[in-house]
Write an enzyme that holds these catalytic residues in place. Structure first.
Site, mmCIF file in Angstrom:
data_model
loop_
_atom_site.group_PDB
_atom_site.id
_atom_site.type_symbol
_atom_site.label_atom_id
_atom_site.label_comp_id
_atom_site.label_asym_id
_atom_site.label_seq_id
_atom_site.Cartn_x
_atom_site.Cartn_y
_atom_site.Cartn_z
ATOM 1 N N ARG A 90 0.815 -1.207 0.000
ATOM 2 C CA ARG A 90 0.000 0.000 0.000
ATOM 3 C C ARG A 90 0.853 1.264 0.000
ATOM 4 N NH1 ARG A 90 -3.123 0.760 5.322
ATOM 5 N NH2 ARG A 90 -4.703 -0.658 4.573
ATOM 6 N N TYR A 91 1.950 1.218 0.741
ATOM 7 C CA TYR A 91 2.848 2.373 0.835
ATOM 8 C C TYR A 91 4.102 2.080 0.020
ATOM 9 C CZ TYR A 91 -0.023 3.074 5.037
ATOM 10 O OH TYR A 91 -1.058 3.229 5.916
ATOM 11 N N ARG A 94 7.145 0.137 2.098
ATOM 12 C CA ARG A 94 6.996 -1.053 2.942
ATOM 13 C C ARG A 94 5.872 -1.954 2.455
ATOM 14 N NH1 ARG A 94 5.034 3.584 4.983
ATOM 15 N NH2 ARG A 94 3.456 3.636 6.624
ATOM 16 N N CYS A 103 -3.794 -18.221 13.579
ATOM 17 C CA CYS A 103 -3.471 -17.444 14.780
ATOM 18 C C CYS A 103 -3.581 -18.354 15.997
ATOM 19 C CB CYS A 103 -4.453 -16.291 14.966
ATOM 20 S SG CYS A 103 -4.370 -15.071 13.661
ATOM 21 N N CYS A 107 -9.392 -13.406 17.699
ATOM 22 C CA CYS A 107 -9.994 -12.261 18.369
ATOM 23 C C CYS A 107 -11.322 -11.972 17.680
ATOM 24 C CB CYS A 107 -9.066 -11.063 18.259
ATOM 25 S SG CYS A 107 -7.368 -11.470 18.720
ATOM 26 N N CYS A 110 -11.387 -9.129 15.122
ATOM 27 C CA CYS A 110 -10.285 -9.105 14.154
ATOM 28 C C CYS A 110 -10.673 -8.452 12.824
ATOM 29 C CB CYS A 110 -9.806 -10.519 13.886
ATOM 30 S SG CYS A 110 -8.524 -10.586 12.617
ATOM 31 N N ARG A 112 -9.116 -8.933 10.056
ATOM 32 C CA ARG A 112 -8.937 -9.878 8.949
ATOM 33 C C ARG A 112 -9.725 -11.156 9.211
ATOM 34 N NH1 ARG A 112 -3.004 -8.777 8.863
ATOM 35 N NH2 ARG A 112 -2.845 -6.946 7.537
ATOM 36 N N ASP A 271 -11.554 -1.609 13.131
ATOM 37 C CA ASP A 271 -11.951 -1.528 11.728
ATOM 38 C C ASP A 271 -13.392 -1.982 11.553
ATOM 39 O OD1 ASP A 271 -9.493 -0.602 10.637
ATOM 40 O OD2 ASP A 271 -8.645 -2.568 11.091
ATOM 41 N N ASP A 308 -7.453 3.059 10.310
ATOM 42 C CA ASP A 308 -7.102 2.553 8.995
ATOM 43 C C ASP A 308 -8.333 2.809 8.131
ATOM 44 O OD1 ASP A 308 -5.807 1.164 6.965
ATOM 45 O OD2 ASP A 308 -4.958 -0.242 8.417
ATOM 46 N N LYS A 315 -3.443 4.360 6.893
ATOM 47 C CA LYS A 315 -3.632 4.630 8.330
ATOM 48 C C LYS A 315 -3.262 6.070 8.615
ATOM 49 C CE LYS A 315 -2.093 0.236 10.201
ATOM 50 N NZ LYS A 315 -1.484 -0.162 8.934
HETATM 51 C C1 LIG Z 1 -0.603 -1.084 8.716
HETATM 52 C C2 LIG Z 1 0.039 -1.336 7.444
HETATM 53 C C3 LIG Z 1 1.400 -1.060 7.262
HETATM 54 C C4 LIG Z 1 2.279 -0.530 8.360
HETATM 55 O O1 LIG Z 1 2.007 0.792 8.659
HETATM 56 P P1 LIG Z 1 2.929 1.581 9.686
HETATM 57 O O2 LIG Z 1 2.232 2.878 9.808
HETATM 58 O O3 LIG Z 1 4.288 1.661 9.095
HETATM 59 O O4 LIG Z 1 2.946 0.790 10.961
HETATM 60 C C5 LIG Z 1 1.950 -1.280 6.031
HETATM 61 N N1 LIG Z 1 1.209 -1.758 5.001
HETATM 62 C C6 LIG Z 1 -0.100 -2.025 5.145
HETATM 63 C C7 LIG Z 1 -0.849 -2.545 3.987
HETATM 64 C C8 LIG Z 1 -0.729 -1.833 6.381
HETATM 65 O O5 LIG Z 1 -2.025 -2.121 6.513
HETATM 66 S S1 SF4 Z 2 -6.373 -9.656 15.607
HETATM 67 FE FE1 SF4 Z 2 -6.812 -11.169 13.991
HETATM 68 S S2 SF4 Z 2 -4.825 -11.553 13.030
HETATM 69 FE FE2 SF4 Z 2 -4.423 -10.622 15.045
HETATM 70 S S3 SF4 Z 2 -4.190 -12.360 16.477
HETATM 71 FE FE3 SF4 Z 2 -6.331 -11.689 16.575
HETATM 72 S S4 SF4 Z 2 -7.343 -13.038 15.104
HETATM 73 FE FE4 SF4 Z 2 -5.181 -13.136 14.602
#
Ligand SMILES: *Cc1c(COP(=O)(O)O)cnc(C)c1O
Ligand code: SF4
Length: 351
Positions: A90-91, A94, A103, A107, A110, A112, A271, A308, A315
């Site tokens: 996305r960025y 990174r 996991c 959670c 979560c 995801r 989220d 996010d 974010k």
């Molecule tokens: C959260 C996230 C990151 C990391 O973001 P930081 O602000 O550097 O902690 C990088 N890529 C994606 C797709 C993310 O969702």
């Molecule tokens: S928040 Fe989602 S990805 Fe993170 S430990 Fe919990 S279940 Fe796993």
């Protein structure tokens, strides 16, 4: 005390964590979303306390099968931003690398939750190589964030392979792991896992914890083993209604983390994942909480409160802002931690 991770509704009932009358409800949720409670977390749950903040994070609830109109299957747009399997980009500088979708716990809030699970697809050897090739081919990538799922569920051998492959990529500066294992399954952080993280490059570990009760003696020992290996530790928490949405709990959580050498990095606004409405405070409530911490609690204990944006827009900090433009172009009004406003730069004193 249970020894195995609890996954089925009858196991949760047998362990005394939920009353038999709720077994059917939990089984219905488990058909849609993965369930797991590790022994370390089961031991923290106060049976019979419907409002227990640990139970609330891990025990399914019928509300998960109801979806609010604003909720999304892919709340932060991971899928749209995935150029190859296991990578989210996305960025510019990174990427996320997701070798596993499993996991140690699941959670209930979560973000995801539609992707993670024990049957969830991890990367096989060829797919992992393709993901690494994507990173190798792009010198603008400076940091790889290994997440999932939980990367600390990989065997130390596979974890070591990933670390060594990333360590060998010249343009990378940082390898960052995001994990809940040191909190929810602390014994897993043994010498073999710590050795697997050894690298020439900087390895950071961000640890997910939401309530001060999660910071058990064993969790503290797991963090100590990582810290002694020279690994800087960051904390990641989610602001959750009924779990940690008051200033006293957040203060205890962040102080507890800092005292274990874990620097609170982000406090995430939850989220818009489907079936998670019962956890979401309003942004106004989150901002008011951050204001309560500022000035009262050490700066080390202040994470940045982030949202996010739905749709994969990134974010951003959404915490309180203390500066407002004043009348002249160069003038600002700055609020102090106690709520009083001051002109900046200060108005000249008349003589
Ligand atoms: C959260 C996230 C990151 C990391 O973001 P930081 O602000 O550097 O902690 C990088 N890529 C994606 C797709 C993310 O969702
Ligand atoms: S928040 Fe989602 S990805 Fe993170 S430990 Fe919990 S279940 Fe796993």
């Amino acid at each position: 005390m249970t020894r195995r991770t609890l996954r089925r509704s009858d196991e949760l009932v047998a362990a005394g964590l939920v009353p038999p009358a709720r077994a059917a409800e939990i089984a219905a949720v488990a058909e849609h979303f993965a369930v797991a409670v590790t022994p370390a977390m089961a031991a923290l749950i106060e049976p019979g306390d419907a409002a227990d903040p640990i139970a609330r994070q891990f025990l399914p609830d019928a509300g998960e099968l109801e979806s609010a109109p604003e909720e999304l299957a892919d709340p932060i747009g991971d899928r749209r931003l995935s150029p190859v399997k296991g990578i989210v980009h996305r960025y510019p500088d990174r990427v996320l690398l997701k070798p596993s979708h499993a996991c140690p716990v699941y959670c209930r809030f979560c973000f995801r939750r539609e992707q993670v699970g024990p049957g969830g697809e991890g990367l096989d050897a060829a797919e992992l190589e393709a993901a690494l090739d994507y990173i190798r081919a792009r010198p603008e990538i400076w940091e790889v964030i290994v997440t999932g799922g939980d990367p600390f569920l990989l065997s130390p051998r596979r974890l070591g392979l990933v670390v060594r492959a990333l360590d060998a990529i010249p343009h990378l500066g940082v390898i960052r792991f995001h994990t809940r294992v040191p909190i929810v399954e602390p014994r897993r952080v043994g010498p073999a896992l710590v050795r697997a993280l050894k690298a020439e490059k900087a390895v950071y570990v961000a640890i997910h914890a939401n309530h001060p009760r999660e910071l058990t003696r064993e969790a503290r020992a797991a963090c100590r083993r990582l810290a002694r290996a020279g690994i800087p530790l960051l904390g990641q928490s989610v602001l959750l209604k009924g779990v940690n949405d008051d200033a006293a709990t957040l203060t205890e959580l962040f102080r507890g983390l800092v005292a274990m050498r874990v620097k609170p990095y982000y406090l995430h606004h939850p989220d818009l994942a489907r079936g998670t409405a019962r956890f979401r405070p309003t942004l106004a409530q989150g901002r008011a909480l951050m204001r309560e911490l500022r000035g009262r609690v050490s700066g080390l204990c202040q994470p940045s409160y982030v949202l996010d944006l739905p749709g994969g827009h990134g974010k951003v900090p959404v915490g309180p802002c203390y500066a407002t433009p004043g009348e002249a172009e160069t003038e600002w009004l700055i609020e102090d931690p106690w709520g009083a406003r001051h002109a900046y730069p200060p108005r000249p004193q008349r003589r």
